[in-house]
Design an enzyme around this catalytic site. Structure first.
Site, mmCIF file in Angstrom:
data_model
loop_
_atom_site.group_PDB
_atom_site.id
_atom_site.type_symbol
_atom_site.label_atom_id
_atom_site.label_comp_id
_atom_site.label_asym_id
_atom_site.label_seq_id
_atom_site.Cartn_x
_atom_site.Cartn_y
_atom_site.Cartn_z
ATOM 1 N N SER A 9 0.837 -1.268 0.156
ATOM 2 C CA SER A 9 -0.028 -0.050 0.090
ATOM 3 C C SER A 9 0.730 1.281 0.008
ATOM 4 C CB SER A 9 -0.896 0.131 1.252
ATOM 5 O OG SER A 9 -1.750 -0.922 1.257
ATOM 6 N N THR A 10 2.049 1.082 0.601
ATOM 7 C CA THR A 10 2.872 2.423 0.530
ATOM 8 C C THR A 10 4.311 2.165 0.333
ATOM 9 O OG1 THR A 10 3.537 2.016 2.927
ATOM 10 C CG2 THR A 10 1.436 3.298 2.806
#
Length: 180
Positions: A9-10
């Site tokens: 996600s990041t």
């Protein structure tokens, strides 16, 4: 060809665990993204969807790494089915190349549809209750002809919005809809 897809996600998160699992499965090509699952404009996913051909199998470690919701999952799987591409998830029992995997997917789809139906029923019940209590109010009905007449007579959108009791954005949408 066995094609892998990994996502975190990041940018601060690491793909290593997923990449190790996909390599152990024998993936010949792996696409990846460092982007939130809510963003369907993921370059690695788009490249993979373009790359795969009839007879290929896409492998992911977990469903949530591939799609953010069942709706998104089914949309992606429909696209793969049209292309003749199988789908396999390592940690959930889904393998569209097998009858059991197809059954599991169908059951998940039925459950998702059931949940959507329940949500719509609750929404309708809530609206009916609010209407009965006199607290459910819809916005004003916009008279498109009146908006156009006022615009043609030289009024600007802010003046039209105030005079008609609607938002300026509603005026712009109405004007835009009347053009095209």
């Amino acid at each position: 060809m066995i094609v892998g897809y990994a996502r975190v996600s990041t940018a601060g998160q690491c793909l290593d665990v997923q990449l190790d699992e996909l390599n152990a499965k024998g993936c010949e090509r792996i696409f990846s993204d460092k982007a939130t699952g809510t963003n369907m404009d993921r370059s690695g996913l788009a490249q993979m969807m373009t790359f795969v051909r009839d007879g290929d199998t896409i492998v992911v470690s977990r469903l949530d790494r591939f799609a953010r919701s069942l709706k998104d999952l089914f949309t992606l799987l429909d696209q793969l089915t049209v292309k003749g591409v199988a789908f396999q998830c390592l940690h959930q029992p889904i393998d569209t190349a097998s009858s059991t995997g197809k059954l599991t997917l169908a059951v998940l789809g039925a459950v998702a549809e059931f949940e959507n139906d329940l949500r719509r029923e609750r929404q309708r019940e809530g609206i009916a209750k609010a209407k009965a209590a006199g607290v459910y109010k819809r916005g004003p009905v916009i008279d498109a002809a009146e908006v156009l007449r006022r615009k043609d007579s030289g009024e600007n959108p802010s003046v039209i919005a105030r005079a008609m009791g609607i938002s300026r954005m509603s005026v712009y949408r109405t004007l835009s809809a009347s053009v095209g």
